[in-house]
Motif scaffolding. Structure first.
Motif, PDB file in Angstrom:
ATOM      1  N   LYS A   5       0.827  -1.194   0.000  1.00  0.00           N
ATOM      2  CA  LYS A   5       0.000   0.000   0.000  1.00  0.00           C
ATOM      3  C   LYS A   5       0.873   1.261   0.000  1.00  0.00           C
ATOM      4  O   LYS A   5       0.577   2.241  -0.697  1.00  0.00           O
ATOM      5  CB  LYS A   5      -0.929   0.000   1.219  1.00  0.00           C
ATOM      6  CG  LYS A   5      -2.023  -1.052   1.178  1.00  0.00           C
ATOM      7  CD  LYS A   5      -2.890  -0.980   2.425  1.00  0.00           C
ATOM      8  CE  LYS A   5      -3.976  -2.041   2.398  1.00  0.00           C
ATOM      9  NZ  LYS A   5      -4.816  -2.005   3.623  1.00  0.00           N
ATOM     10  N   TYR A   6       1.949   1.211   0.795  1.00  0.00           N
ATOM     11  CA  TYR A   6       2.847   2.360   0.813  1.00  0.00           C
ATOM     12  C   TYR A   6       3.514   2.562  -0.544  1.00  0.00           C
ATOM     13  O   TYR A   6       3.635   3.702  -1.031  1.00  0.00           O
ATOM     14  CB  TYR A   6       3.921   2.180   1.891  1.00  0.00           C
ATOM     15  CG  TYR A   6       5.121   3.059   1.635  1.00  0.00           C
ATOM     16  CD1 TYR A   6       5.078   4.422   1.894  1.00  0.00           C
ATOM     17  CD2 TYR A   6       6.290   2.528   1.068  1.00  0.00           C
ATOM     18  CE1 TYR A   6       6.163   5.244   1.626  1.00  0.00           C
ATOM     19  CE2 TYR A   6       7.378   3.335   0.799  1.00  0.00           C
ATOM     20  CZ  TYR A   6       7.306   4.689   1.077  1.00  0.00           C
ATOM     21  OH  TYR A   6       8.379   5.492   0.796  1.00  0.00           O
ATOM     22  N   LEU A   7       3.972   1.476  -1.164  1.00  0.00           N
ATOM     23  CA  LEU A   7       4.631   1.587  -2.466  1.00  0.00           C
ATOM     24  C   LEU A   7       3.684   2.144  -3.528  1.00  0.00           C
ATOM     25  O   LEU A   7       4.107   2.883  -4.421  1.00  0.00           O
ATOM     26  CB  LEU A   7       5.175   0.221  -2.898  1.00  0.00           C
ATOM     27  CG  LEU A   7       6.359  -0.302  -2.076  1.00  0.00           C
ATOM     28  CD1 LEU A   7       6.739  -1.720  -2.530  1.00  0.00           C
ATOM     29  CD2 LEU A   7       7.558   0.622  -2.207  1.00  0.00           C
ATOM     30  N   LYS A   8       2.402   1.793  -3.417  1.00  0.00           N
ATOM     31  CA  LYS A   8       1.425   2.342  -4.352  1.00  0.00           C
ATOM     32  C   LYS A   8       1.271   3.843  -4.143  1.00  0.00           C
ATOM     33  O   LYS A   8       1.221   4.624  -5.110  1.00  0.00           O
ATOM     34  CB  LYS A   8       0.078   1.638  -4.176  1.00  0.00           C
ATOM     35  CG  LYS A   8      -0.959   2.056  -5.198  1.00  0.00           C
ATOM     36  CD  LYS A   8      -2.242   1.255  -5.043  1.00  0.00           C
ATOM     37  CE  LYS A   8      -3.259   1.667  -6.099  1.00  0.00           C
ATOM     38  NZ  LYS A   8      -4.514   0.883  -5.973  1.00  0.00           N
ATOM     39  N   LYS A   9       1.216   4.288  -2.875  1.00  0.00           N
ATOM     40  CA  LYS A   9       1.143   5.726  -2.592  1.00  0.00           C
ATOM     41  C   LYS A   9       2.405   6.436  -3.073  1.00  0.00           C
ATOM     42  O   LYS A   9       2.340   7.550  -3.622  1.00  0.00           O
ATOM     43  CB  LYS A   9       0.959   5.950  -1.097  1.00  0.00           C
ATOM     44  CG  LYS A   9      -0.364   5.467  -0.537  1.00  0.00           C
ATOM     45  CD  LYS A   9      -0.436   5.720   0.957  1.00  0.00           C
ATOM     46  CE  LYS A   9      -1.740   5.202   1.544  1.00  0.00           C
ATOM     47  NZ  LYS A   9      -1.801   5.408   3.022  1.00  0.00           N
TER      48      LYS A   9
END
Length: 352
Positions: free
Chosen positions: A94-98
């Motif tokens: 999720k962080y990498l997507k953000k």
């Protein structure tokens, strides 16, 4: 997860701003403002003389393609993350997507403003519709490159740690290379093996000057792999600008800026051996150290300025070029005699 990477991002910004604050002093900002203003005026003033031939189109394509190297996907992942964060893989994805969305937005804005510099030429050659299509295609190309890198890092059920960590290391090292253009960056990973290309010159240098600091400065400059590639690249870039810019004023300003940039490239040499134990054994003479450093600057600047002047003469064969030559030579003398001591902090050095 967000707190961990926000802290890393904050520390990275603080480090980069700390290095940039050393370079962007009052003198540099003032000179940069004047140079940008004059070059912008020359760019718009000589826009009518630009023709839509194949050479101009190739140069515009080359410039837009080089803009694609600016900006990258920033993930801030580190080598230890593949051990300690693998249990929180869903949160990490999720962080990498953000991070991808944030990087995509920043890169699109960066590419838009960089290509906006070419918009007057595009409007003159192609017109409004084709220029907008051209701009859209390069924004789409940058988007595709970021998506491709994100897909290579984030797989369906896993994260490619090797590719992601190496990609982040390359991104940070590119930033360090840029910062090292202005100041000495300790985190920059250099090839520490001394080069032997200039050994023939190094053997002749002690016969010219037996000073302790002169020997240290010359050996560090010619044997280190840090300086010569960037200085040679900067010199060829300055020669290309002096030769291809149609306006004599713009070519002169570019030559002055190259001389100014070379001073920043030589700045780390002055204090490289200041904390070395063997260097502290010898009696420290601050004025002699500065004199040897300025002597090295003379030895480096003279052939570079000569090449810039020859490029200027080859392209602009008019009487007014003599004024440009005199201006560049005078500016180089001011840089070596007045600005280099201020740049390396000599007034603080002699108080130690």
């Amino acid at each position: 997860m967000d707190k961990i990477f926000n802290r890393r991002r904050e520390l990275s910004f603080q480090r980069n701003f700390r290095y940039l604050s050393r370079a962007f002093n009052d003198q540099f900002i003032g000179f940069l403002f004047i140079a940008v203003a004059l070059l912008g005026y020359e760019y718009l003033h000589n826009l009518n003389s630009i023709h839509g031939n194949w050479l101009t189109i190739l140069l515009v394509l080359f410039a837009s393609s080089s803009f694609l190297f600016f900006g990258d996907l920033s993930t801030y992942i580190q080598n230890a993350d593949q051990i300690f964060l693998i249990a929180d893989l869903p949160d990490l994805k999720k962080y990498l997507k953000k991070s991808f969305l944030r990087s995509l937005l920043l890169n699109i804005l960066l590419q838009f403003f960089l290509n906006l510099l070419l918009m007057p030429i595009l409007l003159k050659i192609f017109g409004l519709v084709i220029s907008l299509i051209y701009l859209f295609l390069f924004l789409l190309a940058k988007t595709f490159l970021l998506i491709l890198k994100y897909r290579n890092i984030v797989k369906d059920n896993r994260v490619d740690w090797t590719y992601g960590i190496n990609s982040e290391l390359r991104r940070v090292n590119r930033i360090n290379i840029f910062l090292n253009f202005f100041t000495d960056v300790k985190e920059l990973k250099h090839d520490n093996r001394p080069t032997k290309i200039w050994d023939w010159l190094i053997k002749c240098l002690p016969q010219f000057n037996q000073s302790f600091h002169w020997i240290l400065f010359t050996r560090y400059f010619f044997r280190s792999r840090q300086f010569m590639p960037t200085i040679i690249l900067t010199t060829f870039f300055g020669m290309a600008l002096a030769f291809f810019l149609p306006s004599l004023s713009a070519a002169t300003i570019s030559g002055l800026f190259i001389v100014f940039a070379l001073a920043y490239q030589m700045k780390p040499i002055f204090s490289h051996y200041s904390n070395h134990k063997m260097a502290q054994v010898y009696q420290r003479d601050g004025k002699r150290k500065l004199t040897d450093f300025q002597l090295l600057a003379v030895a480096v600047f003279v052939p570079i300025v000569l090449l810039l002047l020859l490029s200027l003469l080859a392209s602009h064969r008019k009487v007014s070029v003599l004024i440009s030559i005199l201006l560049i030579i005078s500016f180089t003398w001011v840089i070596i005699c007045w600005y280099l001591p201020r740049l390396v902090g000599f007034k603080y050095e002699i108080k130690k």
